[in-house]
Design an enzyme around this catalytic site. Sequence first.
Site, mmCIF file in Angstrom:
data_model
loop_
_atom_site.group_PDB
_atom_site.id
_atom_site.type_symbol
_atom_site.label_atom_id
_atom_site.label_comp_id
_atom_site.label_asym_id
_atom_site.label_seq_id
_atom_site.Cartn_x
_atom_site.Cartn_y
_atom_site.Cartn_z
ATOM 1 N N HIS A 104 0.812 -1.217 0.000
ATOM 2 C CA HIS A 104 0.000 0.000 0.000
ATOM 3 C C HIS A 104 0.850 1.274 0.000
ATOM 4 O O HIS A 104 0.348 2.361 0.257
ATOM 5 C CB HIS A 104 -0.941 0.006 1.207
ATOM 6 N N ASP A 174 -7.350 3.975 9.137
ATOM 7 C CA ASP A 174 -8.687 3.961 8.553
ATOM 8 C C ASP A 174 -8.932 2.722 7.702
ATOM 9 O O ASP A 174 -10.070 2.274 7.551
ATOM 10 C CB ASP A 174 -8.904 5.211 7.683
ATOM 11 N N GLU A 290 -12.372 12.702 13.628
ATOM 12 C CA GLU A 290 -11.767 13.007 12.338
ATOM 13 C C GLU A 290 -12.590 14.097 11.667
ATOM 14 O O GLU A 290 -13.456 14.713 12.293
ATOM 15 C CB GLU A 290 -11.685 11.753 11.435
#
Length: 548
Positions: A104, A174, A290
């Site tokens: 990632h 997340d 957030e």
Amino acid sequence: METMATKLLLTFAICRLIVTVGLTLDPTDLLRLGGATAAVAVGGVQLSVDQSDLESASMDFGMLTRAEPLAVLHPSSAADVARLVKAAYTSAQAFTVSARGHGHSINGQAQTNNGVVIQMSGSGAGGRKRVGARPGPPRVFEKEMFVDVWGGELWIDVLKSTLEHGLAPKSWTDYLYLSVGGTLSNAGISGQAFNHGPQISNVHELDVVTGKGEIFTCSEEENTELFHGVLGGLGQFGIITRARISLEPAPQRVRWIRVLYSNFSSFTGDQEYLISLHGQPDAQKFDYVEGFVIVDEGLINNWRSSFFSPRNPVKISSINGGNGGVLYCLEITKNYHESTADTIDQEVEALLKKLNFIQTSVFTTDLPYVDFLDRVHKAELKLRSKGLWDVPHPWLNLFVPKSRIADFDKGVFKGNLGNKTSGPILIYPMNKNKWDQRSSVVTPDEDVFYLVALLRSALDIGEDIHSLEYLSNQNRQILRFCDDAGIKVKHYLPHYTTQEEWMDHFGDKWGQFHQRKMEFDPRHIMATGQRIFKVSSTSSSSSSSMAI
């Protein structure tokens, strides 16, 4: 076919000659010889040179750069990792070693084109799950409230294992399909960080294979320099093969709330107030804080915002009276158990009463805890089905000091971006005192700082504003604005191409960072995709070559 067979026979003959007469051969040479075979042995471990394995290791989520390794290792233990790194360290021509989790990275940080990629997360060529070739599953210690996990374990699998015992890690990212070693090498942040700190602040102990091929257990009490260096160390000092992660009792459900603001000062003021409650009892604070920026109609219902009903999409014009402009969304959650469901309404109401959002813009839903944590993966599946996941991602993640966040809003959200963004823009504050300053991570020198994450996707749909070139130029304009305005941002998931830029990034920490590199990876063979240090051509003191 005949050519392949000939090469296989030739490689086999050379390997037999080496074994028979004790010939010493550098591992790098053997890797190149093995290019036509499915596998080759170096340092006592079997490496794959299968083209599909090489191709998979040559790309990452960012799709911005490509580098094909000489081979790929699928380790079954820390010892496998150590043997390979030892072979690289002691070889006459040092070859590089990069650990790769779920791939990632954005800018090729886990890639190498002159060495071996260690595929830590257990997938074979084409994403196939390898059977019988992975380390053991997470081991939960209920009484001690921690879990031991392999460095390549994905956080989603850590969660599933710990939930079987009614426990869960405290701090998250997340997106859960990331490796433990990968996030701990950066920091690992999400909306819980204001309260629990980043993931690197919730680690009791590590096993690390250093750049010399040595395995060390390290913690606050043992091998502390390596422990703090590796946490947030961008893979420069070693490969995390085991992590001991702190746990807490897992909640059963989550009250997920979003409220909107048209005034940036009110938005950030409320965010800063909410994170100041970190020391209060659980009933008197939210568990997750957030936020994100909305500059066009489409974004409020984007892939991270499936929270809103697709049958009843939210329109900016319905919130601000059709005046256009930027909106800000505060995203907050309250964890609870079925047994305390009767008090959750009162606790949420008491907290919301102190906030200054647009009163008609409260959106609430309840869902299982695991569904909230795994929310982005569900959106990923939708994007994959539409062919919108495997596209370039020129992401830009910045830590912005609290004192300059209003200037950033004026210059970027209301300036550089225009009214199209090509993806979500996250913004939320964190408390610096929740970050251990002994780690390798660099943050702004203020008590509170913000993450601003521009998570854009480049799409080939015929519009310049969605192109990779346009978005990359826009990122450079944003950084230029910060530089011209004297906003001392720090990159999260940093990417630089010169050592001078890295020295500026680390600032006062550079001397310590460099010293740790010389101690734990003196030949500079680890994680060269970060482009911090150049590989040392000097042979290690222990050996100049290696018998294969």
